[in-house]
Design an enzyme around this catalytic site. Structure first.
Site, mmCIF file in Angstrom:
data_model
loop_
_atom_site.group_PDB
_atom_site.id
_atom_site.type_symbol
_atom_site.label_atom_id
_atom_site.label_comp_id
_atom_site.label_asym_id
_atom_site.label_seq_id
_atom_site.Cartn_x
_atom_site.Cartn_y
_atom_site.Cartn_z
ATOM 1 C CD GLU A 1 -3.198 19.682 -3.623
ATOM 2 O OE1 GLU A 1 -2.400 19.166 -4.430
ATOM 3 O OE2 GLU A 1 -4.102 19.043 -3.054
ATOM 4 C CE1 TYR B 1 -5.066 26.562 -5.702
ATOM 5 C CE2 TYR B 1 -4.461 24.571 -4.499
ATOM 6 C CZ TYR B 1 -4.908 25.870 -4.509
ATOM 7 O OH TYR B 1 -5.211 26.504 -3.326
ATOM 8 C CB ALA C 1 -8.387 36.146 -4.972
ATOM 9 C CD GLN D 1 -9.181 26.774 -10.511
ATOM 10 O OE1 GLN D 1 -10.119 26.426 -9.787
ATOM 11 N NE2 GLN D 1 -8.183 25.959 -10.795
ATOM 12 C CB SER E 1 -2.249 25.411 -1.165
ATOM 13 O OG SER E 1 -2.752 24.104 -1.321
#
Length: 324
Positions: free
Chosen positions: A126, A148, A80, A82, A124
Site C-alpha cells: 500500500e 494506512y 502489529a 491497524q 506493505s
C-alpha cells in the site's frame, strides 16, 4: 545457544504463523500482546506454553522498553498495526498512532535497550498506492493513497533512517496481499472461499461481490513469514518485496473456489457496486527478482493451491460448527 525472538502482532494471521515457524526452529519465542486483547489468543492456542506472552502496547514506549529488556531478543518482528484499509479512513489518527508512530517508539526502544537485536518491519504494498510502473520493485517510488499506506510509508522510512543513523540491523519486507485460513472474513479472499463453502453446504444462496475484474498479487501467509525469517538471517540488513510474482483477478478466485466445490459460480455470484473500492483500478504487483536472487526465496503455494486450501478449510470449519 538458543535464539530468542519477540513478535508484535502475535495474535494476528502473520504473527501466529511466524510463531509456529520460530518454535519449529528451536527459538524461545515471546509475543507482545495488548492487555485488552490478551483473550484473543485463538490463533496461537495450539502452541501452548511454547510462546511466552508479555503485555505491552505500541502506544506506550515505556512498556516496549520493559518488554525488550525482559525478553532480551536476538530478533524482533514488528507485525502489529491497524491493517484494515477501509478502517484507516474512519480512524486515520489511530491508524497513524499504531502503524506509524508505534514503529518510532519501537525503534527507539530497541536503540536504547537492545541495539544488537535484528529488527524486521512489516511494510506493505500500500506504500506504492498508484505506482508509475508495474510490477513494482524495491526502487519504485512511494505514492500512498490511503491513511494506512501513508502510515506504512512513514514506518518504512523511519526503519531505514534508524538503520543508517544508528547502524541498527533494521529491514523492511514490503509484503503484498497474503492469505490463509486464519484470515478474517472481512477480507475479500476469505469472503469468497467461505461464501463458496456456505453455498455448497446449503447455508447460503448467494454471494455479493464488487469488481470481479480487480486484480491482485496474492500469496500464502506461511510462505511470507518464511521470507521474513530469512531476511533476519543475513549478514547485512536489506529491504525486499515479498509477493507471489503473479497476478490474478477476483473472477479467477471465484472460479477456482466454486470449481473446487463443484458449482457454477455464475449461478450464485452477483455484483454489487457498493462493494467497489475507489482505488480498484490500481494494479499492485510485486517483482520478486531481488529476494529470489539474493535469498533464494519464492512462494511454494500457487494461487490455485491457496484457493483450494482455504475452501477446504472453510468446508471443514462450517461442517464442524454445524455438528456441534
Amino acid at each position: 545457544m538458543t535464539k530468542k525472538a519477540l513478535i508484535t502482532g502475535l495474535t494476528g494471521q502473520d504473527g501466529s504463523y511466524l510463531a509456529e515457524l520460530l518454535v519449529s526452529k528451536g527459538y524461545e519465542v515471546y509475543g507482545l500482546v495488548r492487555r485488552s486483547s490478551s483473550s484473543n489468543l485463538g490463533r496461537i492456542r495450539h502452541l501452548g506454553d511454547k510462546v511466552k506472552i508479555l503485555s505491552g502496547d505500541l502506544l506506550d514506549q515505556s512498556s516496549l522498553m520493559d518488554v525488550i529488556t525482559e525478553s532480551a531478543p536476538d530478533e524482533i518482528y514488528n507485525l502489529a498495526s491497524q491493517s484494515y484499509v477501509p478502517l484507516s479512513w474512519t480512524q486515520p489518527a489511530l491508524t497513524a498512532e499504531y502503524t506509524a508512530l508505534g514503529v518510532s517508539r519501537l525503534l527507539e526502544s530497541i536503540r536504547r535497550c537492545k541495539p544488537d537485536a535484528k529488527f524486521y518491519q512489516a511494510s506493505s504494498s500500500e506504500v506504492f498506492g498508484q505506482p508509475d510502473e508495474s510490477p513494482q520493485t524495491e526502487r519504485t517510488a512511494f505514492r500512498p493513497r490511503n491513511p494506512y499506506g501513508v502510515a506504512k510509508a512513514y514506518a518504512h522510512w523511519m526503519t531505514i533512517n534508524y538503520r543508517n543513523q544508528y547502524n541498527l540491523y533494521a529491514c523492511c519486507g514490503i509484503t503484498y496481499t497474503h492469505e490463509s485460513p486464519r484470515r478474517g472474513s472481512e477480507f475479500v479472499f476469505r469472503k469468497i472461499t467461505q461464501g463458496a463453502a456456505k453455498i455448497k453446504l446449503g447455508l447460503d444462496k448467494e454471494l455479493k461481490l464488487g469488481n470481479l475484474d480487480a486484480r491482485r498479487d496474492w500469496c500464502f501467509a506461511q510462505d511470507v513469514v518464511e521470507a521474513m525469517w530469512l531476511m533476519l538471517q543475513q549478514e547485512q540488513a536489506e529491504d525486499y518485496i515479498i509477493a507471489s510474482g503473479a497476478v490474478n483477478s477476483v473472477k479467477d478466485l471465484v472460479k477456482y473456489a466454486f470449481d473446487y466445490v463443484g458449482l457454477n459460480w455464475q449461478d450464485y455470484v452477483s455484483v454489487d457496486p457498493a462493494f467497489y473500492r475507489p482505488d480498484e483500478a490500481v494494479l499492485l504487483a510485486g517483482s520478486i527478482d531481488k529476494i529470489h536472487k539474493e535469498l533464494d526465496w519464492k512462494p511454494r503455494y500457487s494461487f490455485k493451491n491457496l484457493v483450494e486450501l482455504m475452501v477446504e478449510n472453510d468446508l471443514k470449519e462450517l461442517t464442524d460448527r454445524s455438528a456441534s
